[in-house]
Design a protein around this motif. Structure first.
Motif, PDB file in Angstrom:
ATOM      1  N   THR A   1      18.991  15.801 -39.663  1.00 56.75           N
ATOM      2  CA  THR A   1      17.985  16.409 -40.525  1.00 56.75           C
ATOM      3  C   THR A   1      18.670  17.236 -41.608  1.00 56.75           C
ATOM      4  OG1 THR A   1      16.506  16.559 -38.640  1.00 56.75           O
ATOM      5  CG2 THR A   1      15.942  17.871 -40.556  1.00 56.75           C
ATOM      6  N   ASN A   2      18.189  17.113 -42.826  1.00 59.62           N
ATOM      7  CA  ASN A   2      18.749  17.873 -43.935  1.00 59.62           C
ATOM      8  C   ASN A   2      17.977  19.195 -44.043  1.00 59.62           C
ATOM      9  OD1 ASN A   2      19.790  18.857 -46.300  1.00 59.62           O
ATOM     10  ND2 ASN A   2      19.539  16.961 -47.454  1.00 59.62           N
ATOM     11  N   PHE A   3      18.456  20.201 -43.344  1.00 54.83           N
ATOM     12  CA  PHE A   3      17.759  21.475 -43.285  1.00 54.83           C
ATOM     13  C   PHE A   3      17.712  22.180 -44.641  1.00 54.83           C
ATOM     14  CE2 PHE A   3      19.059  20.973 -38.803  1.00 54.83           C
ATOM     15  CZ  PHE A   3      17.806  21.032 -38.233  1.00 54.83           C
ATOM     16  N   GLN A   4      18.754  22.045 -45.433  1.00 56.30           N
ATOM     17  CA  GLN A   4      18.755  22.694 -46.753  1.00 56.30           C
ATOM     18  C   GLN A   4      17.653  22.126 -47.643  1.00 56.30           C
ATOM     19  OE1 GLN A   4      22.803  22.149 -48.077  1.00 56.30           O
ATOM     20  NE2 GLN A   4      23.320  24.254 -47.489  1.00 56.30           N
ATOM     21  N   TYR A   5      17.467  20.822 -47.605  1.00 57.28           N
ATOM     22  CA  TYR A   5      16.421  20.187 -48.399  1.00 57.28           C
ATOM     23  C   TYR A   5      15.051  20.667 -47.938  1.00 57.28           C
ATOM     24  CZ  TYR A   5      13.289  16.640 -50.256  1.00 57.28           C
ATOM     25  OH  TYR A   5      12.254  16.001 -50.894  1.00 57.28           O
ATOM     26  N   GLU A   6      14.826  20.691 -46.628  1.00 56.19           N
ATOM     27  CA  GLU A   6      13.537  21.137 -46.102  1.00 56.19           C
ATOM     28  C   GLU A   6      13.261  22.598 -46.458  1.00 56.19           C
ATOM     29  OE1 GLU A   6      13.467  20.300 -41.939  1.00 56.19           O
ATOM     30  OE2 GLU A   6      13.383  18.138 -42.254  1.00 56.19           O
TER      31      GLU A   6
END
Length: 58
Positions: free
Chosen positions: A4-9
């Motif tokens: 999961t791309n946490f920075q994007y979210e």
């Protein structure tokens, strides 16, 4: 499995919060302006004062 791309979210959540805050501020400003327009139309009626006609005794 993909990570999961946490920075994007997080960025998307921040943008959504900013958008909501701007929308709320815009609605609040419009409501304030609308209320101000109604108040300027007849200030004597709102305050209960009676407008006296000007006399030409000069």
């Amino acid at each position: 499995m993909a990570k999961t791309n946490f920075q994007y979210e997080k960025r998307q959540r921040e943008l959504e919060k900013k958008k909501k805050a701007e929308e709320k501020a815009r609605r609040k400003l419009e409501a304030k302006q609308h209320k101000g327009e109604e108040g300027d139309a007849s200030p004597a009626e709102d305050s209960g004062e009676v407008a006296e006609p000007e006399s030409d005794a000069a």
